[in-house]
Design an enzyme around this catalytic site. Structure first.
Site, PDB file in Angstrom:
ATOM      1  N   SER A 280       0.827  -1.208   0.000  1.00  0.00           N
ATOM      2  CA  SER A 280       0.000   0.000   0.000  1.00  0.00           C
ATOM      3  C   SER A 280       0.860   1.255   0.000  1.00  0.00           C
ATOM      4  O   SER A 280       1.578   1.515  -0.943  1.00  0.00           O
ATOM      5  CB  SER A 280      -0.966  -0.037   1.181  1.00  0.00           C
ATOM      6  OG  SER A 280      -1.855   1.053   1.136  1.00  0.00           O
TER       7      SER A 280
ATOM      8  N   ASP B 281      -3.281   6.425  -3.258  1.00  0.00           N
ATOM      9  CA  ASP B 281      -2.143   5.837  -2.556  1.00  0.00           C
ATOM     10  C   ASP B 281      -1.491   4.773  -3.439  1.00  0.00           C
ATOM     11  O   ASP B 281      -1.879   4.590  -4.599  1.00  0.00           O
ATOM     12  CB  ASP B 281      -2.563   5.290  -1.186  1.00  0.00           C
ATOM     13  CG  ASP B 281      -3.527   4.116  -1.258  1.00  0.00           C
ATOM     14  OD1 ASP B 281      -4.090   3.867  -2.334  1.00  0.00           O
ATOM     15  OD2 ASP B 281      -3.725   3.445  -0.223  1.00  0.00           O
TER      16      ASP B 281
ATOM     17  N   ASP C 219      -6.196   1.971  -3.761  1.00  0.00           N
ATOM     18  CA  ASP C 219      -7.520   1.626  -3.222  1.00  0.00           C
ATOM     19  C   ASP C 219      -8.110   2.782  -2.417  1.00  0.00           C
ATOM     20  O   ASP C 219      -9.287   2.779  -2.083  1.00  0.00           O
ATOM     21  CB  ASP C 219      -7.478   0.343  -2.385  1.00  0.00           C
ATOM     22  CG  ASP C 219      -6.587   0.434  -1.156  1.00  0.00           C
ATOM     23  OD1 ASP C 219      -5.799   1.403  -1.046  1.00  0.00           O
ATOM     24  OD2 ASP C 219      -6.666  -0.464  -0.297  1.00  0.00           O
TER      25      ASP C 219
ATOM     26  N   ASP D 156      -1.354   1.473  -3.800  1.00  0.00           N
ATOM     27  CA  ASP D 156      -2.111   0.405  -4.460  1.00  0.00           C
ATOM     28  C   ASP D 156      -3.454   0.911  -4.973  1.00  0.00           C
ATOM     29  O   ASP D 156      -4.283   0.125  -5.435  1.00  0.00           O
ATOM     30  CB  ASP D 156      -2.298  -0.799  -3.537  1.00  0.00           C
ATOM     31  CG  ASP D 156      -3.028  -0.481  -2.242  1.00  0.00           C
ATOM     32  OD1 ASP D 156      -3.000   0.694  -1.814  1.00  0.00           O
ATOM     33  OD2 ASP D 156      -3.615  -1.391  -1.634  1.00  0.00           O
TER      34      ASP D 156
END
Length: 452
Positions: A98, A242, A246, A244
């Site tokens: 992440s 961010d 999501d 990743d």
């Protein structure tokens, strides 16, 4: 023997590569995941970190050796992996850390239909299997090993998202997007294709070393470039994803950050227009404005603990249509109860583009109170400091407390929540009030006790 207690967290696997884990361990996690989910087939994807392709392929090999057919979707955002898990009805694994720095990597795992895998839903069993195999013999391969196949689901993911939001009435908008060299650079061009948007792309080159800034828009310093570009170009809106992709953060036409609580309220109102009378989940540190707006729109607000496993569990239990968190995670029933910042971004673009006013005016109706943001304090004894704060407010008139998640103290004019971190010696404070002066007073009062 690696210390798995350091990398297997409450909801995922995360640690430094190769110091804490590597491809040989990833292969064991793949075998354990196939064993625990009893899956005949799984789907695996990864982000742009340098270690991600190797770890992802090792995991796939381990799962295939355990008998599972593996569909590798390659580079993807986390919500793209959830899409694949939901659409293909397969358990899935996403390789990402992440917003963590470049040397980290991790695995987010889910069952078929993007149902989360956490400590109480399979992650403990996976860890125990991996520990056993790492300590002694490798896992026994299946009599018939599974296959590895590649599949690109990006276009299908984009098409699905665009069936969930009516984008037909959007006026032309100038949109700055800061992908932070993360997976937003991979997904945004395809999702936005054909919309009347003039896209100004910041840091779209996929680079898991994060050469420009950390891909963590929760930290204000990582929004500075986006804010400056919006102001310089006269853009209508700025979006930041961010690592990743999501989570999505929003800044208005002045370059001012829009609180995730205001975005939660805005999207909740739109989802309730589609699903009248629906339930909306919010965590205990989102703004008062969220349950207020939900009630005004004829919905039922339900308050939960902080964290995606709690939100997803409550969404499943209540049949909620939507859920939002202060951390810019947004969950949709129409997206298998999973979180997708991209779908939230499309809702905001649709809401902005359906009317003529600027974003700051649009969100003003959803941003009704003053807030402190999250303030962290390092403490030697979390329980002792929590008890001291509780005692400090115990006998005050007109004060209510609850223990849903940490300690929440509330009056008619203000509230605060104080929560211990699960992973660090920190207490996290959030304060909200009817005006900024009251926020400052309550904040300073609580911090004086916490940091005494």
């Amino acid at each position: 023997m690696p210390d798995l207690s350091q990398i297997v967290k409450a909801y995922d696997v995360r640690g430094v590569v190769p110091d804490q884990w590597d491809e040989s361990l990833a292969e064991l996690f793949g075998a354990a995941f196939a064993r625990v989910t009893e899956a005949r087939a799984i789907v695996v994807g990864h982000d742009m970190r340098p270690s991600s392709p190797g770890l992802s392929r090792a995991f796939a090999r381990g799962a295939a050796a355990a008998g599972a057919d593996v569909t590798e979707i390659g580079l993807c955002s986390t919500d793209q992996l959830y899409f694949a898990s939901g659409q293909l009805d397969l358990p899935g694994a996403m390789f990402t850390a992440s917003h963590n720095p470049a040397q980290y990597n991790g695995i987010k795992m889910c069952r078929a239909g993007a149902a989360p895998v956490g400590q109480d839903t399979g992650l403990t069993e996976i860890r125990e299997l991996v520990e056993g195999w790492a300590e002694s013999a490798a896992p026994e391969p299946a009599a018939t090993p599974g296959t590895l196949t590649q599949r690109d689901v990006l276009a299908d993911y984009a098409a699905h998202l665009r069936t969930l939001v009516d984008l037909s009435a959007i006026r032309p908008l100038k949109v700055v997007v800061d992908a932070g060299n993360g997976m937003g650079g991979h997904t945004v061009p395809t999702v936005f294709e054909g919309l009347p948007l003039e896209l100004d792309a910041l840091y779209f080159e996929l680079d898991g070393t994060f050469p420009n800034h950390e891909a963590n828009p929760l930290d204000p310093k990582n929004l500075v470039d986006l804010q400056a570009r919006v102001r310089e170009t006269g853009a209508d809106i700025g979006l930041a994803f961010d690592g990743d992709a999501d989570r999505c953060f929003v800044v208005d036409e002045r370059g001012e950050p829009v609180s995730p609580s205001a975005i939660t309220a805005l999207v909740a109102a739109r989802e309730l227009a589609k699903h009248p009378g629906g339930t909306v989940i919010h965590n205990c540190i989102t703004s008062w404005s969220v349950p207020e707006v939900v009630r005004e729109q004829g919905g039922t607000p339900v308050r939960t603990r902080v964290g995606h496993s709690f939100i997803k569990a409550e969404m499943a239990r209540t049949g909620a249509i939507f859920g939002g968190e202060h951390s810019a995670h947004y969950y949709f029933r129409d997206f298998w109860n999973a979180d997708t910042g991209m779908l939230a971004a499309l809702h905001v673009l649709a809401a902005l583009g359906e009317q003529d006013g600027p974003l700051s005016e649009l969100v003003d109706q959803y941003d009704r109170y003053a807030g402190s943001g999250e303030i962290n304090s390092t403490v030697a004894d979390q329980a002792d400091r929590m008890a001291a704060v509780r005692a400090g407010y115990a006998d005050r008139e007109g004060v209510e407390t609850d223990d849903l998640d940490g300690l929440t103290v509330a009056t008619a004019d203000w509230w605060f929540n104080l929560r211990p971190s699960n992973t660090e010696p920190l207490l996290r404070l959030n304060v909200e009030a009817r005006d900024a002066e009251t926020v400052a007073r309550v904040r300073d009062e609580v911090l004086a006790i916490v940091r005494a």
